[in-house]
Enzyme design. Structure first.
Site, mmCIF file in Angstrom:
data_model
loop_
_atom_site.group_PDB
_atom_site.id
_atom_site.type_symbol
_atom_site.label_atom_id
_atom_site.label_comp_id
_atom_site.label_asym_id
_atom_site.label_seq_id
_atom_site.Cartn_x
_atom_site.Cartn_y
_atom_site.Cartn_z
ATOM 1 N N ASP A 1 -5.265 -2.259 -2.410
ATOM 2 C CA ASP A 1 -6.521 -1.518 -2.426
ATOM 3 C C ASP A 1 -6.513 -0.420 -3.485
ATOM 4 O OD1 ASP A 1 -5.223 0.789 -1.390
ATOM 5 O OD2 ASP A 1 -5.572 0.143 0.654
ATOM 6 N N ASP B 1 -1.449 -0.551 5.051
ATOM 7 C CA ASP B 1 -2.012 0.795 5.029
ATOM 8 C C ASP B 1 -1.502 1.619 6.205
ATOM 9 O OD1 ASP B 1 -4.370 2.699 4.078
ATOM 10 O OD2 ASP B 1 -4.570 2.491 6.246
ATOM 11 N N ASP C 1 0.841 -1.189 0.000
ATOM 12 C CA ASP C 1 0.000 0.000 0.000
ATOM 13 C C ASP C 1 0.877 1.240 0.000
ATOM 14 O OD1 ASP C 1 -2.340 1.406 -0.056
ATOM 15 O OD2 ASP C 1 -2.948 0.975 1.998
ATOM 16 N N GLY C 2 0.293 2.342 -0.436
ATOM 17 C CA GLY C 2 0.971 3.628 -0.424
ATOM 18 C C GLY C 2 0.073 4.672 0.187
ATOM 19 N N HIS D 1 -9.903 0.380 4.213
ATOM 20 C CA HIS D 1 -10.561 0.999 5.368
ATOM 21 C C HIS D 1 -11.929 0.395 5.652
ATOM 22 C CE1 HIS D 1 -8.092 4.606 3.748
ATOM 23 N NE2 HIS D 1 -7.329 3.809 4.480
ATOM 24 N N GLU E 1 1.692 4.055 -4.238
ATOM 25 C CA GLU E 1 1.133 2.707 -4.447
ATOM 26 C C GLU E 1 2.038 1.883 -5.351
ATOM 27 O OE1 GLU E 1 -1.538 1.524 -3.029
ATOM 28 O OE2 GLU E 1 -2.928 3.142 -2.571
#
Length: 235
Positions: free
Chosen positions: A76, A142, A14-15, A130, A54
């Site tokens: 995501d 995340d 994730d970024g 989330h 990302e």
């Protein structure tokens, strides 16, 4: 460590960008057979966009896992996934141009990932961000990316870093359809119980309609991100 740990590695990356563009960070995690995190790494990017963060997370993960190890990558970011799978072949055929003839954004990063994917078995899995009871590996990545973006320091299991702090309770959302996308405006966590329908944007961002919104402007949660309240009705 990774080469002999499993016949197939399950990972997530994730970024995060606090402002998009703004202070950014990336992270990846690798799990054991019980899907518990056994290895992770996060890094600071300085000022960058969410998309760069990302893609960088995916590049760093691919550089870590040996090419002969089958890999499942949970992400995501629909942009990052589609960039290196769905869109990439067409971009290369068109000389790294989009369908509208414009230069491909983040071309160097996408090209490096393309090289790292050669001769490798990778399965990409999209997981909404989330979510209440969402994917724990994506949640870990995340949180690690967000922390790296905020403090602008590298972290990870190899450095003996503690697990990244939990997300703010208000940032968790009820489960949504798989068409949901992560917010590009950084508004998560700034809502109160009395403003669950609309809130003031903490950072500037871009609505699903394509128009931008400014920090302090009233925004609402749409099916695929944060944006103008009126655009929620057009979903």
């Amino acid at each position: 460590m990774i080469g002999g740990m499993a016949e197939r590695v399950i990972a997530a990356c994730d970024g995060a960008s606090k402002g998009n563009p703004g202070p950014a960070g990336w992270a990846w995690v690798i799990a054991d057979g019980d899907e518990k995190v056994v290895q992770w790494e996060a890094g600071a990017l300085g000022t960058a966009t969410n998309n760069v963060a990302e893609l960088t997370a995916l590049e760093r993960l691919l550089r870590t896992v040996p090419v002969d190890v089958p890999l499942e990558v949970r992400m995501d970011s629909q942009y990052a996934m589609k960039a290196v799978t769905t869109w990439l072949p067409g971009w290369k055929r068109k000389g790294w141009k989009t369908a509208s003839g414009k230069p491909v954004a983040n071309q160097e990063l996408v090209a490096r990932i393309d090289e790292l994917l050669q001769g490798r078995k990778v399965e990409f899995t999209y997981v909404p961000a989330h979510q209440v009871d969402g994917d724990p590996l994506n949640d870990f990545a995340d949180r690690a990316a967000s922390q790296a973006a905020v403090v602008q320091q590298d972290a990870g299991s190899a450095l003996g870093s503690p697990e990244p702090p939990p997300s703010a309770p208000s940032s968790a959302k009820p489960a949504r359809p798989k068409t949901a996308r992560r917010s590009s405006g950084g508004a998560s966590g700034s809502a109160s119980s009395s403003s669950s329908r609309t809130l003031k944007a903490k950072f500037p961002g871009r609505c699903r309609c394509g128009r931008s919104y400014a920090a302090g402007e009233q925004i609402a949660k749409n099916p695929d991100g944060w944006g103008h309240p009126e655009c929620r009705e057009s979903a």
